[in-house]
Design an enzyme around this catalytic site. Structure first.
Site, PDB file in Angstrom:
ATOM      1  N   ASP A 139       0.838  -1.200   0.000  1.00 31.97           N
ATOM      2  CA  ASP A 139       0.000   0.000   0.000  1.00 31.97           C
ATOM      3  C   ASP A 139       0.870   1.245   0.000  1.00 31.97           C
ATOM      4  O   ASP A 139       1.325   1.715   1.040  1.00 31.97           O
ATOM      5  CB  ASP A 139      -0.925  -0.016   1.214  1.00 31.97           C
ATOM      6  CG  ASP A 139      -1.881  -1.202   1.182  1.00 31.97           C
ATOM      7  OD1 ASP A 139      -2.413  -1.484   0.096  1.00 31.97           O
ATOM      8  OD2 ASP A 139      -2.082  -1.846   2.222  1.00 31.97           O
ATOM      9  N   LYS A 189     -12.423  -2.764  -3.482  1.00 27.77           N
ATOM     10  CA  LYS A 189     -13.640  -2.661  -2.670  1.00 27.77           C
ATOM     11  C   LYS A 189     -14.758  -1.902  -3.396  1.00 27.77           C
ATOM     12  O   LYS A 189     -15.309  -0.922  -2.883  1.00 27.77           O
ATOM     13  CB  LYS A 189     -13.343  -2.007  -1.323  1.00 27.77           C
ATOM     14  CG  LYS A 189     -12.371  -2.794  -0.450  1.00 27.77           C
ATOM     15  CD  LYS A 189     -12.209  -2.133   0.908  1.00 27.77           C
ATOM     16  CE  LYS A 189     -11.272  -2.893   1.818  1.00 27.77           C
ATOM     17  NZ  LYS A 189      -9.859  -2.830   1.397  1.00 27.77           N
ATOM     18  N   PHE A 190     -15.120  -2.372  -4.573  1.00 27.97           N
ATOM     19  CA  PHE A 190     -16.180  -1.710  -5.340  1.00 27.97           C
ATOM     20  C   PHE A 190     -17.490  -1.695  -4.547  1.00 27.97           C
ATOM     21  O   PHE A 190     -17.887  -2.693  -3.938  1.00 27.97           O
ATOM     22  CB  PHE A 190     -16.404  -2.432  -6.668  1.00 27.97           C
ATOM     23  CG  PHE A 190     -15.245  -2.336  -7.614  1.00 27.97           C
ATOM     24  CD1 PHE A 190     -14.521  -1.165  -7.762  1.00 27.97           C
ATOM     25  CD2 PHE A 190     -14.875  -3.426  -8.395  1.00 27.97           C
ATOM     26  CE1 PHE A 190     -13.466  -1.074  -8.650  1.00 27.97           C
ATOM     27  CE2 PHE A 190     -13.819  -3.352  -9.283  1.00 27.97           C
ATOM     28  CZ  PHE A 190     -13.114  -2.172  -9.414  1.00 27.97           C
ATOM     29  N   PRO A 194     -25.443  -1.659  -9.187  1.00 30.55           N
ATOM     30  CA  PRO A 194     -24.973  -2.874  -9.859  1.00 30.55           C
ATOM     31  C   PRO A 194     -24.346  -2.631 -11.226  1.00 30.55           C
ATOM     32  O   PRO A 194     -23.303  -3.216 -11.544  1.00 30.55           O
ATOM     33  CB  PRO A 194     -26.244  -3.727  -9.959  1.00 30.55           C
ATOM     34  CG  PRO A 194     -27.061  -3.308  -8.784  1.00 30.55           C
ATOM     35  CD  PRO A 194     -26.811  -1.840  -8.639  1.00 30.55           C
ATOM     36  N   THR A 249     -22.815  -0.018 -12.426  1.00 31.15           N
ATOM     37  CA  THR A 249     -21.512   0.634 -12.310  1.00 31.15           C
ATOM     38  C   THR A 249     -20.452  -0.337 -11.822  1.00 31.15           C
ATOM     39  O   THR A 249     -19.316  -0.350 -12.325  1.00 31.15           O
ATOM     40  CB  THR A 249     -21.604   1.840 -11.359  1.00 31.15           C
ATOM     41  OG1 THR A 249     -22.516   2.795 -11.919  1.00 31.15           O
ATOM     42  CG2 THR A 249     -20.251   2.499 -11.159  1.00 31.15           C
ATOM     43  N   THR A 281     -11.746  -4.294   9.321  1.00 31.06           N
ATOM     44  CA  THR A 281     -11.072  -4.620  10.577  1.00 31.06           C
ATOM     45  C   THR A 281     -10.697  -3.389  11.382  1.00 31.06           C
ATOM     46  O   THR A 281     -10.270  -3.506  12.532  1.00 31.06           O
ATOM     47  CB  THR A 281      -9.812  -5.468  10.323  1.00 31.06           C
ATOM     48  OG1 THR A 281      -8.967  -4.791   9.396  1.00 31.06           O
ATOM     49  CG2 THR A 281     -10.176  -6.836   9.771  1.00 31.06           C
ATOM     50  N   ARG A 285       1.896  -3.772   6.802  1.00 28.30           N
ATOM     51  CA  ARG A 285       2.939  -2.987   7.452  1.00 28.30           C
ATOM     52  C   ARG A 285       3.999  -3.795   8.205  1.00 28.30           C
ATOM     53  O   ARG A 285       5.170  -3.386   8.208  1.00 28.30           O
ATOM     54  CB  ARG A 285       2.281  -1.951   8.374  1.00 28.30           C
ATOM     55  CG  ARG A 285       1.727  -0.770   7.594  1.00 28.30           C
ATOM     56  CD  ARG A 285       0.765   0.064   8.403  1.00 28.30           C
ATOM     57  NE  ARG A 285      -0.532  -0.604   8.552  1.00 28.30           N
ATOM     58  CZ  ARG A 285      -1.599  -0.038   9.129  1.00 28.30           C
ATOM     59  NH1 ARG A 285      -1.507   1.185   9.620  1.00 28.30           N
ATOM     60  NH2 ARG A 285      -2.741  -0.679   9.211  1.00 28.30           N
TER      61      ARG A 285
END
Length: 253
Positions: free
Chosen positions: A18, A71-72, A76, A78, A134, A225
């Site tokens: 990331d 994470k769309f 629906p 789109t 989380t 990380r």
């Protein structure tokens, strides 16, 4: 809807890279390639670098499966269009939000299958649904109007996701035992919030060690990380891979 056969990975360790720096991301992928089972690229990286950045990172670790964690979550039509747009990157795993609802989940799964067929990709991206992030706990859920406790919300969203075409879910490690008890061994369980015993929790609130999560039924362990922030990412990845392998060897004995 046809029966879904989720992918399985010999090495469950997926390294979450990331960063907005494509060069650093490629270097990290190259460093962990011998120990990782896959790499995860998320929204931060994709927004900064797009498909070209993904190709560059994949070239640095060409044998590793790609987990594209975008994470769309939209209407629906789109979401289906977004899935078709990233399908040429041939991700092994692709995330949506389970809270998008049944029609959105079905649209994502169908678009993944159609795009793979059109592009001649043998295995369509496995669509996995994010349940409860989380970084959230029961108090956070209440603040946005969702019914707690978080474990119950995860159960409801998993039920919806699997009933409407998701290959599995993304969940906290602390929910694994309950989900496996309810849904069995078939659904793919993708688990962030993995922290070695000596690592800081950061902003993760529901965590386990790699060995604990694997023992509880995780198929994919997402570690970011503790590896990418280490002075020696290659060594950190190797140590976590060794921890997982040792735990599985002990469990099999």
């Amino acid at each position: 809807m046809s029966k879904i056969t989720p992918p399985r990975f010999d090495n469950p360790l997926f390294v979450a890279i990331d960063t907005t720096d494509a060069g650093r991301a490629a270097a990290l992928a190259r460093a962990v390639a011998s120990s990782a089972g896959g790499i995860k690229l998320g929204l931060e990286f994709f927004m900064a670098n797009g498909a070209g950045g993904v190709h560059a990172v994949r070239a640095a670790a060409p044998d590793l499966p790609l987990f594209l964690d975008l994470k769309f979550h939209d209407i629906p039509n789109t979401v289906a269009g977004a899935v078709r747009a990233v399908a040429p990157l041939a991700p092994a795993l692709l995330t949506i939000h389970a809270s998008g609802g049944p029609a959105m989940i079905r649209a994502a799964r169908e678009a993944a299958a159609e795009a793979a067929d059109r592009l001649g990709i043998a295995t369509p991206p496995a669509v996995v649904a994010v349940t409860v992030l989380t970084s959230l706990d029961d108090t956070d859920l209440m603040s946005v109007g969702q019914r707690g406790p978080s474990g119950d919300q995860v159960l409801r969203l998993t039920d919806t996701a699997l009933a409407h075409g998701a290959a599995g879910v993304v969940c906290a490690p602390t929910e694994l035992v309950r989900l496996r008890g309810r849904f069995g061994a078939q659904p793919l369980m993708v688990v962030p919030g993995i922290r070695p015993a000596d690592a800081a929790r950061g902003d993760q609130k529901r965590v386990m060690t790699p060995a604990e999560a694997r023992s509880a039924g995780a198929d994919v362990l997402v570690v970011g990380r503790p590896i990418t922030g280490a002075d020696d990412p290659a060594d950190a990845a190797a140590r976590i891979a060794q921890e997982i392998a040792a735990a599985e060897l002990t469990g099999a004995a």
